[in-house]
Write a protein that holds these residues in place. Structure first.
Motif, PDB file in Angstrom:
ATOM      1  N   LYS A 118     -41.353 -66.239  -7.624  1.00  0.00           N
ATOM      2  CA  LYS A 118     -42.017 -65.974  -6.347  1.00  0.00           C
ATOM      3  C   LYS A 118     -41.591 -64.654  -5.706  1.00  0.00           C
ATOM      4  O   LYS A 118     -42.416 -63.950  -5.129  1.00  0.00           O
ATOM      5  N   GLU A 119     -40.313 -64.300  -5.817  1.00  0.00           N
ATOM      6  CA  GLU A 119     -39.834 -63.093  -5.133  1.00  0.00           C
ATOM      7  C   GLU A 119     -40.557 -61.832  -5.599  1.00  0.00           C
ATOM      8  O   GLU A 119     -40.751 -60.910  -4.825  1.00  0.00           O
ATOM      9  N   VAL A 120     -40.977 -61.793  -6.853  1.00  0.00           N
ATOM     10  CA  VAL A 120     -41.701 -60.629  -7.354  1.00  0.00           C
ATOM     11  C   VAL A 120     -43.026 -60.496  -6.614  1.00  0.00           C
ATOM     12  O   VAL A 120     -43.420 -59.401  -6.199  1.00  0.00           O
ATOM     13  N   PHE A 121     -43.716 -61.608  -6.429  1.00  0.00           N
ATOM     14  CA  PHE A 121     -45.039 -61.581  -5.826  1.00  0.00           C
ATOM     15  C   PHE A 121     -44.988 -61.518  -4.302  1.00  0.00           C
ATOM     16  O   PHE A 121     -45.906 -60.996  -3.675  1.00  0.00           O
ATOM     17  N   THR A 125     -47.834 -55.867  -2.192  1.00  0.00           N
ATOM     18  CA  THR A 125     -48.805 -55.664  -1.116  1.00  0.00           C
ATOM     19  C   THR A 125     -50.179 -56.119  -1.588  1.00  0.00           C
ATOM     20  O   THR A 125     -50.419 -56.272  -2.789  1.00  0.00           O
ATOM     21  N   ASP A 126     -51.077 -56.291  -0.641  1.00  0.00           N
ATOM     22  CA  ASP A 126     -52.461 -56.634  -0.990  1.00  0.00           C
ATOM     23  C   ASP A 126     -53.077 -55.549  -1.872  1.00  0.00           C
ATOM     24  O   ASP A 126     -53.836 -55.851  -2.797  1.00  0.00           O
ATOM     25  N   GLU A 127     -52.754 -54.301  -1.592  1.00  0.00           N
ATOM     26  CA  GLU A 127     -53.274 -53.196  -2.396  1.00  0.00           C
ATOM     27  C   GLU A 127     -52.788 -53.284  -3.836  1.00  0.00           C
ATOM     28  O   GLU A 127     -53.548 -53.019  -4.773  1.00  0.00           O
ATOM     29  N   GLU A 128     -51.519 -53.645  -4.026  1.00  0.00           N
ATOM     30  CA  GLU A 128     -50.984 -53.785  -5.382  1.00  0.00           C
ATOM     31  C   GLU A 128     -51.692 -54.926  -6.117  1.00  0.00           C
ATOM     32  O   GLU A 128     -52.070 -54.782  -7.283  1.00  0.00           O
ATOM     33  N   PHE A 129     -51.865 -56.051  -5.436  1.00  0.00           N
ATOM     34  CA  PHE A 129     -52.601 -57.168  -6.048  1.00  0.00           C
ATOM     35  C   PHE A 129     -54.010 -56.730  -6.419  1.00  0.00           C
ATOM     36  O   PHE A 129     -54.482 -56.989  -7.534  1.00  0.00           O
ATOM     37  N   ASP A 130     -54.687 -56.066  -5.488  1.00  0.00           N
ATOM     38  CA  ASP A 130     -56.064 -55.631  -5.744  1.00  0.00           C
ATOM     39  C   ASP A 130     -56.139 -54.691  -6.945  1.00  0.00           C
ATOM     40  O   ASP A 130     -57.067 -54.783  -7.751  1.00  0.00           O
ATOM     41  N   THR A 131     -55.168 -53.787  -7.069  1.00  0.00           N
ATOM     42  CA  THR A 131     -55.146 -52.854  -8.202  1.00  0.00           C
ATOM     43  C   THR A 131     -54.986 -53.608  -9.515  1.00  0.00           C
ATOM     44  O   THR A 131     -55.707 -53.346 -10.488  1.00  0.00           O
ATOM     45  N   ILE A 136     -57.331 -55.888 -14.539  1.00  0.00           N
ATOM     46  CA  ILE A 136     -57.559 -57.047 -15.406  1.00  0.00           C
ATOM     47  C   ILE A 136     -59.051 -57.344 -15.505  1.00  0.00           C
ATOM     48  O   ILE A 136     -59.572 -57.606 -16.590  1.00  0.00           O
ATOM     49  N   GLY A 137     -59.745 -57.285 -14.390  1.00  0.00           N
ATOM     50  CA  GLY A 137     -61.185 -57.542 -14.388  1.00  0.00           C
ATOM     51  C   GLY A 137     -61.944 -56.548 -15.255  1.00  0.00           C
ATOM     52  O   GLY A 137     -62.811 -56.932 -16.043  1.00  0.00           O
ATOM     53  N   ARG A 138     -61.622 -55.264 -15.122  1.00  0.00           N
ATOM     54  CA  ARG A 138     -62.291 -54.237 -15.940  1.00  0.00           C
ATOM     55  C   ARG A 138     -61.994 -54.444 -17.419  1.00  0.00           C
ATOM     56  O   ARG A 138     -62.883 -54.313 -18.268  1.00  0.00           O
TER      57      ARG A 138
END
Length: 150
Positions: A118-121, A125-131, A136-138
């Motif tokens: 959990k500590e890693v996540f 930031t939201d921006e890091e998650f979005d990136t 992964i999606g692409r």
């Protein structure tokens, strides 16, 4: 191209490290069951009216492999088959009480590993998650466009 190779190498290393780290606890808690059996039980528990085709698509296994594996799981009394009243042609699968127990143990282990990491996540930031999600999606969309070798 160098950055691509480094990224792919690091992703593979991360995957292998997680498998290596989680394997002893998984093997102990789910002794006597193979990974593909456990993963198929998970998919049967998640999907609505899972049949051979849906399970093959969800697990990236062939329909033939799914047929063999579902027979094996039925022999072990981990799943049962059923048909819908309006469709007597199609065969679907559901977990038995024993299959549900194994699936719950598997989910509990996933939660334990998620709590451990959990500590890693928490610090992302939201921006890091979005990136990461965009990458992964692409990549998955690219792989879906490639010819299938099944």
């Amino acid at each position: 191209m160098q950055r691509q190779q480094v990224l792919m190498s690091q992703l593979m290393d991360l995957t292998n490290e997680l498998i290596w780290l989680n394997r002893p606890e998984m093997q102990s808690a789910l002794k006597g069951y193979k990974l593909n059996e456990i993963e198929l039980l998970e998919k049967i528990g998640l999907l609505t009216h899972p049949n051979v085709t849906k399970l093959a698509n969800a697990t990236y296994m062939t329909r033939g492999a799914i047929s063999k594996l579902t027979k094996k799981l039925m022999e072990k009394e981990l799943i049962t088959s059923y048909q819908l009243p309006e469709n007597k042609k199609e065969i679907y699968f559901r977990l038995t009480t024993q299959g549900e127990h194994i699936n719950q143990t598997h989910q509990m282990l996933h939660q334990r590993f998620a709590n451990r990491d959990k500590e890693v996540f928490t610090n992302m930031t939201d921006e890091e998650f979005d990136t990461v999600f965009r990458f992964i999606g692409r990549y998955r969309e690219h792989l879906k466009k490639l010819p299938k070798s099944r």
